[in-house]
Design an enzyme around this catalytic site. Sequence first.
Site, mmCIF file in Angstrom:
data_model
loop_
_atom_site.group_PDB
_atom_site.id
_atom_site.type_symbol
_atom_site.label_atom_id
_atom_site.label_comp_id
_atom_site.label_asym_id
_atom_site.label_seq_id
_atom_site.Cartn_x
_atom_site.Cartn_y
_atom_site.Cartn_z
ATOM 1 N N HIS A 317 17.709 123.608 3.379
ATOM 2 C CA HIS A 317 17.351 122.464 3.680
ATOM 3 C C HIS A 317 17.010 122.065 5.246
ATOM 4 O O HIS A 317 16.209 121.268 5.554
ATOM 5 C CB HIS A 317 18.523 121.450 3.237
ATOM 6 C CG HIS A 317 18.348 121.118 1.651
ATOM 7 N ND1 HIS A 317 19.757 120.746 1.029
ATOM 8 C CD2 HIS A 317 17.321 121.039 0.957
ATOM 9 C CE1 HIS A 317 19.060 120.480 -0.393
ATOM 10 N NE2 HIS A 317 17.967 120.681 -0.357
ATOM 11 N N ARG A 439 -3.574 100.352 34.047
ATOM 12 C CA ARG A 439 -2.735 99.781 34.745
ATOM 13 C C ARG A 439 -2.718 99.968 36.162
ATOM 14 O O ARG A 439 -2.539 100.855 36.903
ATOM 15 C CB ARG A 439 -1.008 100.037 34.478
ATOM 16 C CG ARG A 439 -0.551 99.776 33.151
ATOM 17 C CD ARG A 439 0.896 100.192 32.839
ATOM 18 N NE ARG A 439 1.538 99.826 31.684
ATOM 19 C CZ ARG A 439 1.675 100.152 30.577
ATOM 20 N NH1 ARG A 439 1.054 101.605 30.412
ATOM 21 N NH2 ARG A 439 2.441 99.751 29.534
ATOM 22 N N CYS A 708 -1.657 96.274 23.741
ATOM 23 C CA CYS A 708 -1.738 97.373 24.703
ATOM 24 C C CYS A 708 -0.102 97.891 24.876
ATOM 25 O O CYS A 708 -0.023 98.592 25.763
ATOM 26 C CB CYS A 708 -2.510 96.880 25.792
ATOM 27 S SG CYS A 708 -1.867 95.602 26.728
HETATM 28 C C1 PEP Z 1 3.307 95.207 27.890
HETATM 29 O O1 PEP Z 1 4.060 94.492 28.521
HETATM 30 O O2 PEP Z 1 3.336 95.430 26.861
HETATM 31 C C2 PEP Z 1 2.449 95.964 28.756
HETATM 32 C C3 PEP Z 1 1.160 96.725 28.353
HETATM 33 O O3 PEP Z 1 2.601 95.874 29.927
HETATM 34 P P1 PEP Z 1 3.587 96.796 30.855
HETATM 35 O O4 PEP Z 1 4.035 97.954 29.921
HETATM 36 O O5 PEP Z 1 2.838 97.373 31.795
HETATM 37 O O6 PEP Z 1 4.377 95.747 31.379
#
Ligand code: PEP
Length: 749
Positions: A317, A439, A708
Amino acid sequence: VMGVQKREGESHDPFEVVIENLKHELFPRKHEVMDTDLDEEALKTLVHRFKALVKERSGESFPEDPMTQLFGAIHAVFRSWNNERAVIYRRKYKIPAEWGTAVNVQAMVFGKSGSGVAFTRDPATGEKVFYGEFLIDAQGEDVVAGVRTPEPVANLKSKMPSTYRELEKVCQRLESHFHDMQDFEFTIEDGRFFMLQTRNGKRTGVAAVRIAVEMVQEKRISKKEAVKRVPADSLSQLLSPIFDHESRRGSQLIARGLPAGPGAASGHIYFNPYEVEARVAAGEKVLLVRTETSPEDIRGMLAAEGTLTARGGVSSHAALVARQLGKVCVCGASSLQIDYERGILKVGDRVFPKGEYLSIDGSTGEIFAGKLKTASSEVIQVLLEKTLAPQKSPTYQNFAKLMEWADEYRRLDVRTNADQPEQVQNALAFGAEGIGLCRTEHMFFEGERIDIMREMILAETMPDRQKALDKLLPLQRGDFIEIFLALKGHPANIRLIDPPLHEFLPHTEAQQKDLAKKLGISVERVAKRVHDLHEFNPMLGHRGCRLGVVFPEITQMQVRAIFEAAATVAQAKITVQPEIMVPLVSYHPEVKHQIQLIHQTAKDVMKAKREKFSYKVGTMIEVPRACLIADAIAQEAEFFSFGTNDLTQTTLAMSRDDSGSFLPNYQEKQIIPQNPFASIDTVGVGELMRIAIEKGRRTRKTIKLGVCGEHGGDPDSIRFFHDLGLSYVSCSPFRVPIARLAAAQAALS
Ligand code: PEP
Ligand code: MG
């Protein structure tokens, strides 16, 4: 059933200890004594000792009444639902705790001649070969429990030819019926063959892809079925490393075991799953080394790079679990002797104390001393490194086929979060359709650049800040040109700077001294400024568009750099599609303020450069208030991108950086089903998203909607985003294939 099992601090199952001791008494000089070496007298002694052990540990006599035994067993199965390894497994595979388990009661044969486990295809590679293991004079439990090392099923061909032929026939019949690879248990009683159970076999990612693609070619399943069948997350195994050829050649092979979970892993060896967890948490790469593959070790297996055992077969397993986890596993390396008490591993006369480095190859079963260099997987060699021709890699070809089919069915676009040209190239090779989040502050983490960024942040006056911005402009412009070129015409969503200040400030004295020297100011002045800018809660501080509102010149510089880069690339007749994104918005006027600046700067650049280019402006949606006033924001924004990291953080008032200290406890107590930063909280955060989408569309019918946050690469979240009707998800480059497959599965579900 009676609760007699390994106690804390014990390293072996107590029944196994009784067997081992008896074997040692009877055969003091023999190294490996088989269970079948025990004769009837010995077995009688064993039964007495087992009963004594039960009495000693449980306080109760072993029941002689068959009904009591049967109900004891039934209750034990129901209870097993709540044992630790079941709980850990459920958490990993997101199986709800309230489902419970079922119990089958069925008549059995003793399986006097032997028992085995077989797979209709190789579960490690997916190759269409009959594959399995059996143990003579044993029961199925001995095979799956991983406490004995069985023989390959191919040996049955000569030992029991008619049984072997029957097994092969069963294989074909099972696949024709179930249309999937089967993992079945069988037993042999006086030459008669019995099937005990069958189920869809667990498999590695490589095997999953190969089996799905080949079953389409064999006309057993449709393309849609193939796409649905491969767990999207398991594709990551096709991207994981293998040992480098050169490094393998010059290394010391110390032992061999069975190849139970493919891939290459190196790490410090530890023998206790809790210690493995602790070392991994401290940042070490670790291999879990055990005498036998006991399923209790799952917590250690999850944390470790790979698992190595002295006993147990590839169908134990724990080996199955390792494969499904995509973890490297070598088992049944019988020359390994592990002394848990002394914390050492012995192989022949070599001794490896815990903490020593070993390397294991789960595709060949080889175990090497020291640390071997790893090489990229075939898919990576074909797609990214271009060192392997596609036609030379069947693994790549299967992968490419499946991806092609997935793309036929998915509706969501898949973009990538990338801020370096190389990341963009990788993501495009994996099938990304543009950048979903660049970013820009990440472009300043490296080398000298961070100092210019610090100079800008620390500036006390407008002229000082402008001086830093003037240095940043050409750097940014150069970066954007490279990114646009790497994108080859695909859209680029570029986010204006969003730095939680603490990430950029020089915190240590040495850093402050260094910066003071570079800026030609006193260290006291730097220290004071850092002190002035200190924020108690930087994540909720002067970040996002708040920076651009207070210092519009920062927005202007960035937007100028983007547009000048766009104009330069457009002049070379290469398509550019910049999409400029304003982060962390909460108020309509702050959006308006930033977007006006962007449009004005675009006009200025077009005029100065005498070049027209198209662009879009939009906002991140990552604060609850922004969701609630999305109709107003959509008056200015042509697109929304949900920043689900911050949206989760701000909706739950739960720090993305600090939640690790209590979230596991919440999961253990089943207060939350899964980590909301990994898999979207559909009920709360999801509801805010629904509101934002509905309001945004009310103002601007065709508004483009994407995600994102990290959730953009999580298959469960992707299904939810598909259902919400978003246009794209964006994730890190190596998750792009996973997102493509998950998006297709969402469309087909
Ligand atoms: C989020 O806040 O989801 C984002 C993509 O921006 P960061 O992660 O750069 O704050
Ligand atoms: Mg954010």
